[in-house]
Design a protein around this motif. Sequence first.
Motif, PDB file in Angstrom:
ATOM      1  N   HIS A   5       0.865  -1.186   0.000  1.00 50.70           N
ATOM      2  CA  HIS A   5       0.000   0.000   0.000  1.00 50.70           C
ATOM      3  C   HIS A   5       0.899   1.233   0.000  1.00 50.70           C
ATOM      4  O   HIS A   5       1.711   1.413   0.907  1.00 50.70           O
ATOM      5  N   GLU A   6       0.769   2.071  -1.018  1.00 50.51           N
ATOM      6  CA  GLU A   6       1.594   3.271  -1.160  1.00 50.51           C
ATOM      7  C   GLU A   6       0.848   4.500  -0.650  1.00 50.51           C
ATOM      8  O   GLU A   6      -0.110   4.952  -1.293  1.00 50.51           O
ATOM      9  N   PRO A   7       1.256   5.041   0.506  1.00 50.78           N
ATOM     10  CA  PRO A   7       0.585   6.242   1.022  1.00 50.78           C
ATOM     11  C   PRO A   7       0.706   7.442   0.074  1.00 50.78           C
ATOM     12  O   PRO A   7      -0.198   8.270  -0.008  1.00 50.78           O
ATOM     13  N   HIS A   9       0.506   7.776  -3.213  1.00 51.64           N
ATOM     14  CA  HIS A   9       0.074   7.459  -4.580  1.00 51.64           C
ATOM     15  C   HIS A   9      -0.277   8.733  -5.357  1.00 51.64           C
ATOM     16  O   HIS A   9      -0.253   9.840  -4.811  1.00 51.64           O
ATOM     17  N   SER A  12      -2.734  11.241  -3.854  1.00 52.34           N
ATOM     18  CA  SER A  12      -2.506  11.552  -2.445  1.00 52.34           C
ATOM     19  C   SER A  12      -1.701  12.833  -2.276  1.00 52.34           C
ATOM     20  O   SER A  12      -0.956  13.229  -3.172  1.00 52.34           O
ATOM     21  N   GLY A  20       5.075   1.292  -0.884  1.00 54.35           N
ATOM     22  CA  GLY A  20       4.122   0.239  -1.229  1.00 54.35           C
ATOM     23  C   GLY A  20       4.746  -0.875  -2.044  1.00 54.35           C
ATOM     24  O   GLY A  20       4.546  -2.059  -1.757  1.00 54.35           O
ATOM     25  N   SER A 113       1.702  -1.448 -10.324  1.00 53.09           N
ATOM     26  CA  SER A 113       1.239  -0.444  -9.379  1.00 53.09           C
ATOM     27  C   SER A 113      -0.012   0.237  -9.902  1.00 53.09           C
ATOM     28  O   SER A 113      -0.097   0.581 -11.077  1.00 53.09           O
ATOM     29  N   ARG A 116      -3.779   4.426  -7.666  1.00 46.74           N
ATOM     30  CA  ARG A 116      -4.119   4.613  -6.244  1.00 46.74           C
ATOM     31  C   ARG A 116      -3.055   3.906  -5.398  1.00 46.74           C
ATOM     32  O   ARG A 116      -1.921   3.790  -5.810  1.00 46.74           O
ATOM     33  N   ALA A 117      -3.400   3.378  -4.278  1.00 43.18           N
ATOM     34  CA  ALA A 117      -2.423   2.872  -3.306  1.00 43.18           C
ATOM     35  C   ALA A 117      -1.951   1.439  -3.532  1.00 43.18           C
ATOM     36  O   ALA A 117      -0.897   1.060  -3.042  1.00 43.18           O
ATOM     37  N   GLU A 118      -2.692   0.629  -4.249  1.00 42.36           N
ATOM     38  CA  GLU A 118      -2.400  -0.800  -4.347  1.00 42.36           C
ATOM     39  C   GLU A 118      -1.147  -1.090  -5.170  1.00 42.36           C
ATOM     40  O   GLU A 118      -0.952  -0.530  -6.240  1.00 42.36           O
ATOM     41  N   ARG A 119      -0.333  -2.021  -4.640  1.00 48.49           N
ATOM     42  CA  ARG A 119       0.871  -2.504  -5.313  1.00 48.49           C
ATOM     43  C   ARG A 119       0.884  -4.020  -5.200  1.00 48.49           C
ATOM     44  O   ARG A 119       0.471  -4.577  -4.183  1.00 48.49           O
TER      45      ARG A 119
END
Length: 131
Positions: A5-7, A9, A12, A20, A113, A116-119
Amino acid sequence: MGMGHEPGHLSSREPHRGEGLTQAFRTLFEGLPRDAPPVRCVYAGFTGERYFAMEWGTASLRTRQYFAEEVRMVHPAENMGDVGAAQGPLMVGLAARGLHKQYCEGPILVWSSSDRAERAAVLLRDSMGQG
């Protein structure tokens, strides 16, 4: 398989630090046996934006002990453009074919990636366990 999870992204306000993808790689690699062969080929989730190239650079440096000295880089978007959400499954299929047809030496790391945040990252090896 590893997830992260990439804060920081794209949408953001947080700074982008490659956390992430690093988390996805570490989760993946920590589940491997100690004598697992190093990654020799990478199918990269680049889309043409420098954001994802920086993320790869950061994550790969943080986990460099899991990579061979020479690594083949493949990024399908270079030939197909940005395929959106199909990128992950497409790269897994291409990597599996490359491993099967022996034009890519394994193990093969496939990562992608989201905007958004998902990796996510997955490792493909041949059926004989030799790469």
